[in-house]
Each structure stands twice: as structure tokens, then as C-alpha cells.
Design an enzyme around this catalytic site. Sequence first.
Site, PDB file in Angstrom:
ATOM      1  N   GLU A 188      -0.159  -0.689   5.902  1.00  0.00           N
ATOM      2  CA  GLU A 188       0.942  -0.135   6.700  1.00  0.00           C
ATOM      3  C   GLU A 188       0.891   1.371   6.762  1.00  0.00           C
ATOM      4  O   GLU A 188       1.234   1.969   7.782  1.00  0.00           O
ATOM      5  CB  GLU A 188       2.290  -0.585   6.127  1.00  0.00           C
ATOM      6  CG  GLU A 188       3.474  -0.383   7.056  1.00  0.00           C
ATOM      7  CD  GLU A 188       4.120   1.010   6.954  1.00  0.00           C
ATOM      8  OE1 GLU A 188       4.964   1.336   7.818  1.00  0.00           O
ATOM      9  OE2 GLU A 188       3.793   1.751   5.994  1.00  0.00           O
ATOM     10  N   ASP A 199       0.844  -1.199   0.000  1.00  0.00           N
ATOM     11  CA  ASP A 199       0.000   0.000   0.000  1.00  0.00           C
ATOM     12  C   ASP A 199       0.877   1.246   0.000  1.00  0.00           C
ATOM     13  O   ASP A 199       2.015   1.237   0.484  1.00  0.00           O
ATOM     14  CB  ASP A 199      -0.967   0.005   1.179  1.00  0.00           C
ATOM     15  CG  ASP A 199      -0.285   0.025   2.535  1.00  0.00           C
ATOM     16  OD1 ASP A 199       0.742  -0.656   2.698  1.00  0.00           O
ATOM     17  OD2 ASP A 199      -0.781   0.721   3.451  1.00  0.00           O
TER      18      ASP A 199
END
Length: 388
Positions: free
Chosen positions: A143, A73
Amino acid sequence: MTDALSIARDLIRCPSVTPADAGALGVLENALNAAGFTCHRVTFSEPGTADVDNLYARIGSEGPHITFAGHTDVVPAGDESAWSVGAFSGEVKDGFLHGRGAVDMKGGIACSVAAVLEHLAANGGKPRGDGTGSISFLITGDEEDVSINGTIKLLKWAAERGETFDHCVLGEPSNVETLGDTIKVGRRGSQSGTLYVDGVQGHVAYPHRASNPVPDISRLIVAISDEPLDHGSAQFQASNLEFTSVDVGNKANNVIPGEARAKFNIRYNDNHTQASLRELVETRLAKACGNRIKARIVWEPSNSNVFVTKPGPFTDLAVSAIEEITGRKPELSTSGGTSDARFISSYCPVIEFGLVGQTMHQVDERVPVKDLEKLTQVYRGILTRYFG
């Protein structure tokens, strides 16, 4: 193609703005499946948060077991018109690979995958020529935001399946200025809280009928934060407590507020545990309040505990591989903010080594193609030494 540049470009072209996957994990899963890995796509949920896909892939069934961790991500691109190339184009321009995630941290993941595939090809498709050893990947899509449905749950899921890890390399952009200058071997803990001070609301013309919490909270902020928490330790800089906001929720200029509050965050080293740190701050508060001021601290839950991977054979082999490829002996550092290494450290020793972080989260995030090649070689060197 399974070279680092090709993998990185494919990943960048997936606009996986957290918590979206946008096909990024599929890029990795396809490459690893083809190399003989057993892959598991695991989705985690939590009320009030988005469901997030994660990937665990392993080849080999024996030790020693090294795992490469990371996240696919990325943060939003921001104003895409400000980029010189498309934020998710994966374009190579003037020797640089451009795109959101090029540095943080799709480039690092691509290098680790490319290095592992090269290592396996050189060893008959196995981590070690004699058939022993294991290599795995722990990749999350959560994250950059809340980090609730990502690495912390993936590790627990793996442990419940009987998976154990001996060592981990997290490919976060650890280097400050030049590839090879820094390995992260630890991180300070993080603890947030809110200080509340009670007052009595009233009209400013009649202060004797009220109790103003603003002067009191000002004194308490100084009392809590003025004296250093410590002076550092052998492997960490000094802990620091920073107040980040002060508010009374009062829009009227003729009303004495009934309560004041101030938010703060502490970054703490291995002189403290979470419990001892809270006790230290509470003691300072109680002393400053005396019998007159009514105040309290509400602590936020925290899973960001201090950790350090102490120098030893694992850090030594990483330093050796880095020095061979880059010509630099890296500093073993514990500086910087938090990362998923804080979760991994509860399961095995972990180091962080990836690309140079200067352009991460910026417009025109980019990485020199030569750095992708060198980082791949560093990871190859780590694997060769690890299984040698």
C-alpha cells in the site's frame, strides 16, 4: 496474547518496510487460524515490481458479510538514530506504543483483530449467535508504494472465488486530532498528466530562427489552472489542479529549447468523471493554444476514481459506536489523499476509521495505549450493532 497492544507490538517488531513482509502477515494468520478463520496467503506479481504477499481470512459462509481491510507494509524508518526508541522495537514508553507502523496502520489492524476475536468469543465462536453472518480480513503488504500487487488484485482474486462483501471498515488513521473526530466516507479522485509544448531549438542570438516554448508553456499553465474546476459539491471540497514541475531538459544557457513540459495532478470531486475531467482540461488547452501554439497532454493511467459512501444505516451504526466510546460525534469527511478504499469502493460500501494520524510517517511514530483500547471497543461496538 490477543489483545490489541500485544498484537500491535508483534506486528511492529516485523520490519515490513514496503514491499517486505518480514513475518507480519504470519502474526495475523496465526491469530486468525486459532480463532477458526480459513486463511489464504496469496502472492501477486507484476513485471518490474516485487512479488507481494497478501492475506485473506474469513469465518462464516453466509451474509451479512463485513470485512476489515488494511496494510502491514510501512514506510522506511529514516534516520533510526533520531528515534528515542528502536523504530521496530514496539516499546511502550510513557503510555505510548512507539514504532514504525504504530499509527499507519499496524495499530489499527491490531485493534480490528482483537475486536473480532472478542466478538467471536462472546458469540460461541461465530459472527452471530444464530450461526449466520461472516467476518473477513483483507490485508496487503503493498500500500505504501506502488499499490499494484496488493488490495486491487486481492479483491479481484476474492471475487473470482465467488466472495462478496456487504460492507468494509478500513482501519487507516482517519482522525485528525482526537480519536473519534473523523470518519472518512469518500475520497476525491486523482489524475496526473504531462503538458508538452513544442518549440524550435536555436541559438539565443538568433531568436527569429527558433521558437521558444518557455513563454508559451507559461501562458498555457495559467490558462489551464487559473479558473476553478468547480466550487465543490454537497460532500466534497472543490477540485484542484496543481502543476508540480516545469522542465525543458536544457543545460545550456545559450540555447533556446525545442520542447517544454510540465507535470500536474488533479484531485477531483463527484462533479466530474475521469473522462469529463480530461475533456474539460483539453478544451481549455485547445482554446489557449489557438492556431499558433502546438501542445498536447499525455494522461497517466489512473485507478484512483472519486467515490463516496453516502450516509445510511452503515455509517449510522459506526457513528453510534464511535460516539458511545469516545463521547464525540465524528465528522463524515471526504478530505485527504488516496487510500485502498478507492479499490474497495468498487465492491462494497467502505468507511475509514482508525487511529489519530498526527505522527504517521514521522520519527518516533507512536500511539497512546488508551487509544488502542478505545479503538478496539469502537470496532466491537460496530460488530455488535452490525450483527445485532
